[in-house]
Design a protein around this motif. Sequence first.
Motif, PDB file in Angstrom:
ATOM      1  N   UNK A 169      44.927  17.081  42.921  1.00 44.85           N
ATOM      2  CA  UNK A 169      44.369  17.278  44.257  1.00 44.85           C
ATOM      3  C   UNK A 169      45.143  16.567  45.356  1.00 44.85           C
ATOM      4  N   UNK A 170      46.414  16.259  45.092  1.00 47.46           N
ATOM      5  CA  UNK A 170      47.233  15.562  46.092  1.00 47.46           C
ATOM      6  C   UNK A 170      48.084  16.596  46.832  1.00 47.46           C
ATOM      7  N   UNK A 171      47.911  16.726  48.175  1.00 48.44           N
ATOM      8  CA  UNK A 171      48.690  17.726  48.903  1.00 48.44           C
ATOM      9  C   UNK A 171      50.184  17.399  48.857  1.00 48.44           C
ATOM     10  N   UNK A 172      51.013  18.428  48.653  1.00 50.84           N
ATOM     11  CA  UNK A 172      52.465  18.170  48.571  1.00 50.84           C
ATOM     12  C   UNK A 172      53.222  19.386  49.076  1.00 50.84           C
ATOM     13  N   UNK A 173      54.342  19.136  49.744  1.00 49.88           N
ATOM     14  CA  UNK A 173      55.192  20.212  50.256  1.00 49.88           C
ATOM     15  C   UNK A 173      56.331  20.410  49.253  1.00 49.88           C
ATOM     16  N   UNK A 174      56.506  21.642  48.702  1.00 54.14           N
ATOM     17  CA  UNK A 174      57.494  21.858  47.648  1.00 54.14           C
ATOM     18  C   UNK A 174      58.885  21.336  47.990  1.00 54.14           C
ATOM     19  N   UNK A 175      59.358  21.599  49.239  1.00 53.26           N
ATOM     20  CA  UNK A 175      60.725  21.163  49.565  1.00 53.26           C
ATOM     21  C   UNK A 175      60.833  19.629  49.586  1.00 53.26           C
ATOM     22  N   UNK A 176      59.729  18.944  49.981  1.00 48.79           N
ATOM     23  CA  UNK A 176      59.742  17.477  49.986  1.00 48.79           C
ATOM     24  C   UNK A 176      59.796  16.932  48.562  1.00 48.79           C
ATOM     25  N   UNK A 188      56.444  18.480  38.759  1.00 52.37           N
ATOM     26  CA  UNK A 188      55.818  17.410  39.542  1.00 52.37           C
ATOM     27  C   UNK A 188      54.857  17.991  40.571  1.00 52.37           C
ATOM     28  N   UNK A 189      55.246  19.107  41.195  1.00 53.13           N
ATOM     29  CA  UNK A 189      54.393  19.754  42.192  1.00 53.13           C
ATOM     30  C   UNK A 189      53.065  20.180  41.553  1.00 53.13           C
ATOM     31  N   UNK A 190      53.175  20.797  40.376  1.00 56.18           N
ATOM     32  CA  UNK A 190      51.962  21.255  39.688  1.00 56.18           C
ATOM     33  C   UNK A 190      51.065  20.075  39.311  1.00 56.18           C
ATOM     34  N   UNK A 191      51.713  18.979  38.902  1.00 51.34           N
ATOM     35  CA  UNK A 191      50.937  17.786  38.525  1.00 51.34           C
ATOM     36  C   UNK A 191      50.189  17.240  39.750  1.00 51.34           C
ATOM     37  N   UNK A 192      50.875  17.193  40.902  1.00 48.56           N
ATOM     38  CA  UNK A 192      50.246  16.687  42.126  1.00 48.56           C
ATOM     39  C   UNK A 192      49.077  17.591  42.523  1.00 48.56           C
ATOM     40  N   UNK A 193      49.288  18.914  42.406  1.00 45.38           N
ATOM     41  CA  UNK A 193      48.229  19.863  42.764  1.00 45.38           C
ATOM     42  C   UNK A 193      47.012  19.685  41.852  1.00 45.38           C
ATOM     43  N   UNK A 194      47.309  19.490  40.549  1.00 43.05           N
ATOM     44  CA  UNK A 194      46.215  19.279  39.579  1.00 43.05           C
ATOM     45  C   UNK A 194      45.402  18.059  39.956  1.00 43.05           C
TER      46      UNK A 194
END
Length: 232
Positions: A168-175, A160-166
Amino acid sequence: MTQPLSNQETPAKAVVVAIDGPAASGKGTLSQRIADAFGFAHLDTGVLYRAVGVSVLRAGGDPADNAAAARAAYELHPEHPILQEVALRTDEAAQAASKVAAVPEVRAALLDFQRRFASHPPGGAPGAVLDGRDIGTVVCPDAQAKLFVTASVEVRAERRLRELQRRGIPAIPSDVLEDMKARDARDSQRAVAPLRPAVDAFVLDTSALDADQVFSMAVAHIGSKTGLKPAA
Ligand code: DC
Protein backbone atom coordinates in the motif's frame (compact mmCIF):
# COMPACT_ATOMS: atom_id res chain seq x y z
CA MET A 1 42.36 -24.62 33.42
CA THR A 2 40.88 -25.32 29.99
CA GLN A 3 40.19 -29.02 29.39
CA PRO A 4 41.13 -30.25 25.90
CA LEU A 5 38.09 -31.46 23.95
CA SER A 6 37.97 -35.11 22.91
CA ASN A 7 37.17 -35.80 19.25
CA GLN A 8 33.58 -36.61 20.17
CA GLU A 9 33.14 -33.27 21.89
CA THR A 10 34.64 -31.22 19.08
CA PRO A 11 31.72 -29.29 17.59
CA ALA A 12 31.26 -29.96 13.86
CA LYS A 13 32.24 -27.01 11.69
CA ALA A 14 29.12 -25.15 10.57
CA VAL A 15 28.20 -25.35 6.89
CA VAL A 16 28.11 -21.87 5.36
CA VAL A 17 26.03 -20.90 2.35
CA ALA A 18 26.84 -17.43 0.94
CA ILE A 19 24.13 -15.76 -1.15
CA ASP A 20 24.96 -12.43 -2.77
CA GLY A 21 23.24 -10.24 -5.32
CA PRO A 22 21.80 -6.81 -6.06
CA ALA A 23 18.63 -5.33 -4.55
CA ALA A 24 15.35 -7.11 -5.38
CA SER A 25 17.11 -10.02 -7.07
CA GLY A 26 15.09 -12.47 -4.97
CA LYS A 27 18.06 -13.43 -2.79
CA GLY A 28 16.26 -12.65 0.50
CA THR A 29 13.31 -14.94 -0.18
CA LEU A 30 15.62 -17.63 -1.53
CA SER A 31 17.96 -17.41 1.48
CA GLN A 32 15.15 -17.84 4.00
CA ARG A 33 13.76 -20.79 2.04
CA ILE A 34 17.19 -22.44 1.83
CA ALA A 35 17.76 -21.92 5.56
CA ASP A 36 14.35 -23.46 6.39
CA ALA A 37 14.91 -26.41 4.03
CA PHE A 38 18.34 -27.32 5.45
CA GLY A 39 17.58 -26.37 9.08
CA PHE A 40 20.19 -23.58 9.00
CA ALA A 41 20.15 -20.15 10.66
CA HIS A 42 19.67 -17.16 8.35
CA LEU A 43 21.27 -13.72 8.52
CA ASP A 44 20.06 -10.98 6.19
CA THR A 45 23.18 -8.81 6.38
CA GLY A 46 21.44 -5.90 4.61
CA VAL A 47 19.52 -5.39 7.87
CA LEU A 48 22.79 -4.51 9.63
CA TYR A 49 23.62 -1.78 7.10
CA ARG A 50 20.02 -0.55 7.21
CA ALA A 51 20.19 -0.33 11.01
CA VAL A 52 23.39 1.73 10.79
CA GLY A 53 21.86 4.02 8.14
CA VAL A 54 18.65 4.57 10.13
CA SER A 55 20.60 5.20 13.37
CA VAL A 56 22.59 7.94 11.64
CA LEU A 57 19.42 9.55 10.21
CA ARG A 58 17.72 9.44 13.62
CA ALA A 59 20.69 11.14 15.23
CA GLY A 60 20.25 13.92 12.65
CA GLY A 61 23.41 12.90 10.81
CA ASP A 62 24.33 12.31 7.17
CA PRO A 63 24.79 8.62 6.23
CA ALA A 64 27.65 9.63 3.93
CA ASP A 65 29.54 11.16 6.91
CA ASN A 66 32.23 8.59 7.71
CA ALA A 67 32.59 9.42 11.41
CA ALA A 68 28.84 9.36 12.14
CA ALA A 69 28.37 6.11 10.20
CA ALA A 70 31.34 4.40 11.90
CA ARG A 71 30.06 5.44 15.35
CA ALA A 72 26.63 3.93 14.65
CA ALA A 73 28.22 0.72 13.33
CA TYR A 74 30.37 0.24 16.45
CA GLU A 75 27.25 0.67 18.64
CA LEU A 76 25.34 -2.11 16.86
CA HIS A 77 25.23 -5.51 18.59
CA PRO A 78 23.13 -8.69 17.98
CA GLU A 79 20.51 -7.82 20.64
CA HIS A 80 20.03 -4.19 19.55
CA PRO A 81 16.24 -3.54 19.30
CA ILE A 82 16.62 -1.54 16.06
CA LEU A 83 17.33 -4.82 14.22
CA GLN A 84 13.65 -5.82 14.66
CA GLU A 85 12.13 -2.54 13.49
CA VAL A 86 9.89 -2.36 10.39
CA ALA A 87 11.38 1.10 9.76
CA LEU A 88 14.38 -0.75 8.31
CA ARG A 89 12.28 -1.92 5.36
CA THR A 90 11.67 1.53 3.82
CA ASP A 91 13.40 2.84 0.68
CA GLU A 92 14.81 5.70 2.75
CA ALA A 93 16.52 3.11 4.97
CA ALA A 94 17.81 1.26 1.88
CA GLN A 95 19.37 4.39 0.40
CA ALA A 96 20.94 5.31 3.76
CA ALA A 97 22.24 1.73 4.08
CA SER A 98 23.83 1.89 0.67
CA LYS A 99 25.64 5.12 1.68
CA VAL A 100 26.98 3.89 5.06
CA ALA A 101 27.99 0.65 3.32
CA ALA A 102 30.63 2.56 1.35
CA VAL A 103 32.41 3.59 4.58
CA PRO A 104 35.35 1.21 5.25
CA GLU A 105 35.06 1.53 9.08
CA VAL A 106 31.40 0.50 8.89
CA ARG A 107 32.26 -2.63 6.90
CA ALA A 108 35.07 -3.47 9.32
CA ALA A 109 32.82 -3.00 12.36
CA LEU A 110 30.16 -5.34 10.94
CA LEU A 111 32.59 -8.04 9.86
CA ASP A 112 32.97 -9.76 13.26
CA PHE A 113 29.20 -9.80 13.77
CA GLN A 114 28.69 -11.60 10.47
CA ARG A 115 31.62 -14.02 10.81
CA ARG A 116 30.57 -15.00 14.34
CA PHE A 117 27.07 -15.78 13.04
CA ALA A 118 28.57 -17.96 10.30
CA SER A 119 30.94 -19.89 12.56
CA HIS A 120 28.49 -20.20 15.50
CA PRO A 121 24.96 -20.21 14.03
CA PRO A 122 22.37 -19.30 16.69
CA GLY A 123 20.31 -22.08 18.25
CA GLY A 124 23.03 -24.63 17.58
CA ALA A 125 21.99 -24.89 13.91
CA PRO A 126 24.39 -27.05 11.85
CA GLY A 127 24.83 -24.31 9.28
CA ALA A 128 24.18 -20.71 8.34
CA VAL A 129 22.91 -18.91 5.27
CA LEU A 130 24.16 -15.33 4.99
CA ASP A 131 22.84 -13.07 2.27
CA GLY A 132 24.23 -9.73 1.20
CA ARG A 133 26.63 -8.18 -1.28
CA ASP A 134 30.09 -9.39 -0.21
CA ILE A 135 29.48 -12.64 1.68
CA GLY A 136 31.21 -14.91 -0.84
CA THR A 137 34.01 -12.44 -1.58
CA VAL A 138 34.89 -10.91 1.82
CA VAL A 139 32.84 -12.08 4.81
CA CYS A 140 32.95 -15.85 4.23
CA PRO A 141 35.37 -16.51 1.35
CA ASP A 142 35.60 -20.15 2.52
CA ALA A 143 31.83 -20.77 2.38
CA GLN A 144 31.11 -24.29 1.11
CA ALA A 145 28.48 -23.04 -1.35
CA LYS A 146 28.24 -19.61 -2.97
CA LEU A 147 25.40 -18.28 -5.06
CA PHE A 148 25.15 -14.96 -6.87
CA VAL A 149 21.50 -14.22 -7.50
CA THR A 150 20.77 -11.52 -10.05
CA ALA A 151 18.19 -10.23 -12.57
CA SER A 152 18.01 -7.32 -15.00
CA VAL A 153 17.50 -3.92 -13.37
CA GLU A 154 14.12 -3.56 -15.14
CA VAL A 155 12.85 -6.87 -13.75
CA ARG A 156 14.10 -5.98 -10.26
CA ALA A 157 12.48 -2.52 -10.38
CA GLU A 158 9.20 -4.13 -11.46
CA ARG A 159 9.39 -6.59 -8.55
CA ARG A 160 10.10 -3.77 -6.10
CA LEU A 161 7.18 -1.75 -7.50
CA ARG A 162 4.81 -4.68 -7.02
CA GLU A 163 6.08 -5.20 -3.48
CA LEU A 164 5.50 -1.52 -2.63
CA GLN A 165 1.99 -1.68 -4.13
CA ARG A 166 1.22 -4.83 -2.12
CA ARG A 167 2.22 -2.94 1.02
CA GLY A 168 0.00 0.00 0.00
CA ILE A 169 2.96 2.35 -0.47
CA PRO A 170 2.47 4.78 -3.40
CA ALA A 171 5.36 4.65 -5.88
CA ILE A 172 6.17 6.10 -9.30
CA PRO A 173 7.60 3.40 -11.64
CA SER A 174 10.28 5.65 -13.16
CA ASP A 175 11.43 6.72 -9.66
CA VAL A 176 11.69 3.12 -8.51
CA LEU A 177 13.81 2.27 -11.56
CA GLU A 178 16.08 5.30 -11.04
CA ASP A 179 16.51 4.52 -7.31
CA MET A 180 17.40 0.94 -8.19
CA LYS A 181 20.02 2.09 -10.71
CA ALA A 182 21.49 4.57 -8.20
CA ARG A 183 21.77 1.87 -5.54
CA ASP A 184 23.30 -0.62 -8.02
CA ALA A 185 25.90 1.96 -9.03
CA ARG A 186 26.80 2.80 -5.41
CA ASP A 187 26.95 -0.87 -4.35
CA SER A 188 29.04 -2.05 -7.30
CA GLN A 189 31.36 0.94 -7.76
CA ARG A 190 32.44 1.52 -4.16
CA ALA A 191 36.12 0.98 -3.38
CA VAL A 192 35.63 -1.44 -0.49
CA ALA A 193 33.93 -4.84 -0.96
CA PRO A 194 31.96 -3.88 -4.09
CA LEU A 195 29.07 -6.02 -5.24
CA ARG A 196 30.43 -8.70 -7.56
CA PRO A 197 30.21 -12.48 -7.84
CA ALA A 198 32.98 -14.51 -6.16
CA VAL A 199 35.04 -16.36 -8.77
CA ASP A 200 33.67 -19.65 -7.45
CA ALA A 201 30.03 -18.52 -7.17
CA PHE A 202 27.18 -20.14 -9.05
CA VAL A 203 25.51 -17.25 -10.90
CA LEU A 204 21.74 -17.57 -11.03
CA ASP A 205 19.93 -15.07 -13.27
CA THR A 206 16.33 -15.07 -12.05
CA SER A 207 14.94 -12.65 -14.70
CA ALA A 208 12.94 -15.39 -16.40
CA LEU A 209 12.59 -17.85 -13.51
CA ASP A 210 9.94 -18.22 -10.81
CA ALA A 211 10.76 -18.67 -7.12
CA ASP A 212 10.35 -22.47 -7.23
CA GLN A 213 12.73 -22.83 -10.18
CA VAL A 214 15.32 -20.64 -8.44
CA PHE A 215 14.95 -22.69 -5.25
CA SER A 216 15.42 -26.03 -7.09
CA MET A 217 18.54 -24.78 -8.86
CA ALA A 218 19.99 -23.43 -5.62
CA VAL A 219 19.27 -26.70 -3.76
CA ALA A 220 20.96 -28.68 -6.55
CA HIS A 221 24.03 -26.45 -6.38
CA ILE A 222 24.28 -26.62 -2.57
CA GLY A 223 23.84 -30.41 -2.75
CA SER A 224 26.67 -30.69 -5.28
CA LYS A 225 29.01 -28.69 -3.02
CA THR A 226 28.08 -30.09 0.40
CA GLY A 227 26.47 -33.48 -0.26
CA LEU A 228 23.46 -32.26 1.77
CA LYS A 229 19.79 -32.61 0.86
CA PRO A 230 16.93 -30.53 2.23
CA ALA A 231 15.19 -32.15 5.21
CA ALA A 232 11.69 -31.52 3.87
O1 DC B 1 20.06 -6.20 0.82
P1 DC B 1 19.55 -4.84 1.22
O2 DC B 1 18.80 -4.17 0.13
O3 DC B 1 18.76 -4.88 2.51
O4 DC B 1 20.87 -3.98 1.55
C1 DC B 1 20.81 -2.59 1.82
C2 DC B 1 22.15 -1.95 1.47
O5 DC B 1 23.16 -2.43 2.36
C3 DC B 1 22.66 -2.25 0.08
O6 DC B 1 22.28 -1.26 -0.86
C4 DC B 1 24.16 -2.31 0.23
C5 DC B 1 24.38 -2.62 1.68
N1 DC B 1 24.89 -3.97 1.93
C6 DC B 1 26.24 -4.18 1.75
O7 DC B 1 26.95 -3.29 1.31
N2 DC B 1 26.79 -5.40 2.04
C7 DC B 1 26.01 -6.41 2.49
N3 DC B 1 26.57 -7.59 2.79
C8 DC B 1 24.61 -6.21 2.63
C9 DC B 1 24.08 -4.98 2.33
